[in-house]
Design an enzyme around this catalytic site. Sequence first.
Site, mmCIF file in Angstrom:
data_model
loop_
_atom_site.group_PDB
_atom_site.id
_atom_site.type_symbol
_atom_site.label_atom_id
_atom_site.label_comp_id
_atom_site.label_asym_id
_atom_site.label_seq_id
_atom_site.Cartn_x
_atom_site.Cartn_y
_atom_site.Cartn_z
ATOM 1 N N ASP A 131 0.823 -1.207 0.000
ATOM 2 C CA ASP A 131 0.000 0.000 0.000
ATOM 3 C C ASP A 131 0.859 1.261 0.000
ATOM 4 O O ASP A 131 1.943 1.294 0.595
ATOM 5 C CB ASP A 131 -0.893 -0.014 1.243
ATOM 6 C CG ASP A 131 -1.851 1.156 1.290
ATOM 7 O OD1 ASP A 131 -2.735 1.215 0.423
ATOM 8 O OD2 ASP A 131 -1.713 2.009 2.189
ATOM 9 N N GLU A 167 0.918 -0.637 -5.159
ATOM 10 C CA GLU A 167 -0.046 0.431 -5.386
ATOM 11 C C GLU A 167 0.770 1.713 -5.505
ATOM 12 O O GLU A 167 1.077 2.373 -4.519
ATOM 13 C CB GLU A 167 -1.039 0.538 -4.225
ATOM 14 C CG GLU A 167 -2.152 1.531 -4.526
ATOM 15 C CD GLU A 167 -2.602 2.338 -3.314
ATOM 16 O OE1 GLU A 167 -3.658 2.975 -3.409
ATOM 17 O OE2 GLU A 167 -1.893 2.348 -2.306
#
Length: 844
Positions: free
Chosen positions: A512, A565
């Site tokens: 993330d 990401e």
Amino acid sequence: MTARSSSRRPSQEPASARGPAVRGASPEAAAGRPGVPATFLPGRDEPAGPGGAASPTAPSTPSASAPADAPSSAERPPHQRDHGEPLPERPGRARPDGGAAEAAPEPSGGSHGVRTAPPPDPGDRDRLLSGAHHDPHGLLGAHPVRGGVLFRVLRPYAKAVTVLAKGLRADLHDEGDGLFGGVLPLSAVPEYELLVSYEDNDVSVHDPYRFLPAVGELDLHLFGEGRHEELWRAMGAWPMVHQGVTGTRFTVWAPNARGVRVVGDFNYWDGTGFPMRSLGSSGVWELFLPGVGEGELYKFEITRPDGSKTLRADPMARRTECPPANASVVHASHHRWQDAAWMERRAERPVHEAPFSVYEVHLASWRPGLTYRQLAQQLPAYVKDLGFTHVELMPVAEHPFGGSWGYQVTGFYAPTARMGTPDDFKYLVDALHRAGIGVLMDWVPAHFPRDAWALAEFDGRTLYEHEDPARAAHPDWGTLEFDYGRAEVRNFLVANAVYWCEEFHIDGLRVDAVASMLYLDYSRESGEWTPNAHGGRENLDAVAFLQEMNATVYRRCPGVVTVAEESTAWDGVTRATHHVGPGGFGGLGFGLKWNMGWMHDSLGYVSKEPVHRKYHHNEMTFSMVYAYSENYVLPISHDEVVHGKRSLVSKMPGDWWQQRATQRAYLGFMWAHPGKQLLFMGQEFAQGAEWAEGHGPDWWLLDPSYSAEPDHRGVRDLVRDLNRRYTDTPALWERDTVPEGFSWVVGDAGEDNVFAFLRYGRDGTPLLAVSNFSPVVRHAYPLGVPEDVTAWREVLNTDEARYGGSGVANPEPLVPDAAVPWHGRPASVTPVLPPLATVWLRPA
């Protein structure tokens, strides 16, 4: 939040129950007698009996049977039970070593004096009692001295302490403040135990301070260099047998601490008698506690450099209390994996050359209230029925605030206890694997929250976070960023990635917020950040960390994939770490990258009214300009269906029929586009409402008693068929990452809102995908095709009536007309294009 949720704290015990906090000299010493009596029991070498001859009936070792009138463990008040003795029986819990409480041996025979121990240095004594001593083992335990062996014990609230060994029973002097000591006339330190006497009972325990360190020098060396790839085996709470004794080894990294003590259920949250030792310059503190086993709650009481104290959860805890409680839990896994077949074959094919269709799930809200084991009965069957190859779990690691969805982690090594134990989570992963479903999980090494019981200023100074406050503070989320340049912190994170893959058989990590890690100026204005050593904005420490993490995971865990990401144009996110790009950096080493540009552009296009789409036609074609710069995933994730962004179907313009039709056409376009696919839960059946973690998907939309149920079931049926056709068609996944796998047929038909392209498998077999994002039927629409295909048949049509469409289709094979070349190709076909629909055609 409170630092500890348990109501059993030392300060809540009545003073009369706890006993005097400070005691003076023993009555024997006050009377001027030379020492406390010691009794030598009959054994191999010691005489026994009045005449000095050994009694034939006398035991040669201390008795293991308790006196008949001794109260049971459950009958004694808490302050009178020692940590080496089990707590009263609770449902489902047993003594860790499986044995019964040991009782005091009966003395027998003559006696010998025990000399008063030399007092410890006053400074050492004060530091020990205040929890600020770096080497309690140097003061406590047994140590050879001139004329014998010095024993010293710290047992607050005890009335007396007796040393028990083979043929020996010796009462120690009460030195005050819970300290007991004495010098026994022994030639060497024996194997011994302690008999601790409280108001109305005696408890026999092993002395924690007679044990050598239970963590090895190699472990400390590797950790100091940042290269301990199995750090979870060296740090935290680890049940074990050490020097023949069952207990738990506690280790924690706190280099700035003046002292560390272990507190928990086993000592009723009073750590006075349980100080840990500092293991040299490593910054690691260690203590082995006999008799402490699985299920015990614990924390570390840390004395900061300024002398103040803080109670902290274990950063390496492998199990935690269920939030909002936040204590760590001693854990040992007993799960027996049954996914050997899956693990053996998962590395057979590189992920970028394999089918990869992902269903993103927030476990706590997919079916609210279900445990991991209950989810294992439902989730694998549902995902398999829909044909997804993988699930991606939003963060599973423990987090205090459910509203963060797991993205503000405090327990990096512990699955959240909201749905069960770590073994329960393993059971879920196991069930998914046995159903043929791979498991990815979101991993959050970019930042951590500021909770006072967790990582922030863990030992009183910056430790896990960067020492520069401007670098440490995350400007968007009010959290703290890790110090990737510190070897131990980097090791903590790299080992954590390996931990999830090896201990929980996770098949992939979706990392993330990578962009926030890569740039020093991320969300910072001019003057709020400091350039790197080369004057640039790149966070060189974060780059090195990500490269090391990826290289380590791929080396140790065959078949695992890491997914970034990353929302910028950073060069080489999915390039090998040893391949240097034009920017001078080696690749970051990820296997896949989320294509945030495609997501943003394509959703922007379909959200426009059809009449306006011709002005945004390039938003659907631009992705092919950079499609092969990285290995991409096309994500329609949770981030796109929350916080006012609306659900996927609700983004679409028009009436309810047009909204569903546009979503179906969009999904057909997405599944055919180069790249892997990811779809968030609830979007597979066109949920109209945004997702909320409090109640999850609106499953009631699929209730047959609901009048619009066929509309939602139709979209779900389409998703199932998309996945099945996708998996069965190598042209859609074998060559996702090379230009040879794609060719435009028509990409400039903006006036018609039409897109058509060919996908090719490794053997050259094509698939023709055509999308019509106009609400009108286009009859006999000419499309150029290769001349070597004799006929094309429709294999998927998002406008089928069973999906909720109008039923416009091409039921008969389409034969190319070589006499009419089109779009620069030697032949053409003229299919009918349904309204707001995508059609797939394959060679007949």
